[in-house]
Design an enzyme around this catalytic site. Structure first.
Site, PDB file in Angstrom:
ATOM      1  CD  GLU A  77      44.532  51.544  96.761  1.00 55.93           C
ATOM      2  OE1 GLU A  77      44.177  52.352  95.881  1.00 55.93           O
ATOM      3  OE2 GLU A  77      45.711  51.153  96.907  1.00 55.93           O
ATOM      4  NE  ARG A  87      53.059  43.501  88.211  1.00 55.86           N
ATOM      5  CZ  ARG A  87      53.874  42.761  88.971  1.00 55.86           C
ATOM      6  NH1 ARG A  87      54.984  42.258  88.462  1.00 55.86           N
ATOM      7  NH2 ARG A  87      53.588  42.516  90.237  1.00 55.86           N
ATOM      8  CB  CYS A 140      44.364  44.105  95.707  1.00 56.79           C
ATOM      9  SG  CYS A 140      45.437  43.177  96.819  1.00 56.79           S
ATOM     10  CG  HIS A 163      47.138  48.010  98.162  1.00 57.73           C
ATOM     11  ND1 HIS A 163      46.425  48.456  97.065  1.00 57.73           N
ATOM     12  CD2 HIS A 163      47.348  46.676  97.948  1.00 57.73           C
ATOM     13  CE1 HIS A 163      46.215  47.436  96.243  1.00 57.73           C
ATOM     14  NE2 HIS A 163      46.758  46.348  96.750  1.00 57.73           N
TER      15      HIS A 163
HETATM   16  N1  PCA Z   1      48.251  42.069  96.749  1.00 55.37           N
HETATM   17  C1  PCA Z   1      47.876  41.839  95.368  1.00 55.37           C
HETATM   18  C2  PCA Z   1      46.957  40.653  95.417  1.00 55.37           C
HETATM   19  C3  PCA Z   1      47.077  40.075  96.777  1.00 55.37           C
HETATM   20  C4  PCA Z   1      47.830  41.065  97.550  1.00 55.37           C
HETATM   21  O1  PCA Z   1      48.061  41.012  98.768  1.00 55.37           O
HETATM   22  C5  PCA Z   1      47.292  43.062  94.677  1.00 55.37           C
HETATM   23  O2  PCA Z   1      47.655  44.194  95.035  1.00 55.37           O
HETATM   24  O3  PCA Z   1      46.477  42.920  93.774  1.00 55.37           O
END
Ligand code: PCA
Length: 210
Positions: A77, A87, A140, A163
């Site tokens: 990211e 959402r 996140c 991610h």
């Molecule tokens: N993914 C979510 C929140 C916690 C996670 O592991 C996100 O992408 O916001």
């Protein structure tokens, strides 16, 4: 150095981010001991938990991680934005919409991890990866933004967010791309190593738009 992952959310029983991070707990990377923390997937609690981990470990590098179900490969990211637009409700039932992460904060922060050097290292290890221009607007992104905000006066501490995809079983159930746990673990280790071993970043095309 500190690695964080998230607890499960949205009805899942495991979160691949925490499954991968916990396997690196206590390991040595580039002479640095890896500390880990599991963050709650809840808007109210996630940042206090992150700040506790920062105070406890005073890390030189922080890589926060979370699941991005549906994405193929590792998402490095680049940008945390100052907005929450949930959402679905979080694990505490809260669903904030169109509110800032930090009321008086800037619109965005950039990752201070070497995202392009990490991309190069991941691709060299044949791990699918890309630079992502958005970490979404859920917990996140809130943790990513809160992390960069907490460290804004500590430029020597490199920090950012990664991610990871579904685990293979989850991927099959959702008919979406997945990644074996061992590969996700190896990817995180490579990212940590790159952050500790390089200064600055390199220049290369990031691979895709979002
Ligand atoms: N993914 C979510 C929140 C916690 C996670 O592991 C996100 O992408 O916001």
């Amino acid at each position: 150095m500190l690695l964080t992952g998230f607890e499960p959310f949205a009805g899942e029983t495991v979160n691949p981010s925490w499954q991968a991070v916990r396997l690196l707990d206590g390991t040595l990377v580039e002479g640095h001991r890896v500390a880990v923390a599991e963050l709650p997937c809840a808007f109210k609690e996630s940042l206090p938990a992150l700040r506790r981990a920062l105070r406890k470990h005073e890390p030189r590098v922080v890589v926060a991680t979370g699941l991005a179900g549906g994405r193929e490969g590792i998402s490095l990211e680049r940008i945390a934005i100052n907005v929450v637009d949930a959402r679905i409700p979080d694990n505490a039932g809260a669903q904030p919409i169109d509110v800032p992460v930090v009321r008086t904060g800037p619109a965005a922060y950039f990752s201070t991890l070497p995202v392009k050097a990490s991309l190069q290292a991941l691709l060299a290890a044949r791990i699918p990866a890309h630079v992502s221009q958005t970490a979404g607007t859920y917990v996140c992104n809130q943790v990513f933004y809160g992390l960069m905000h907490a460290l804004r006066h500590r430029p020597a501490t490199r920090a950012g967010f990664v991610h990871v995809p579904w685990l293979p079983d989850q991927a099959r159930a959702h008919r979406q791309p997945g990644m074996p746990l061992e590969q996700t673990v190896r990817a995180l280790e490579i990212i940590v190593r790159t952050a500790l071993a390089t200064t600055g970043d390199i220049r290369m095309a990031g691979g895709r738009e979002a």
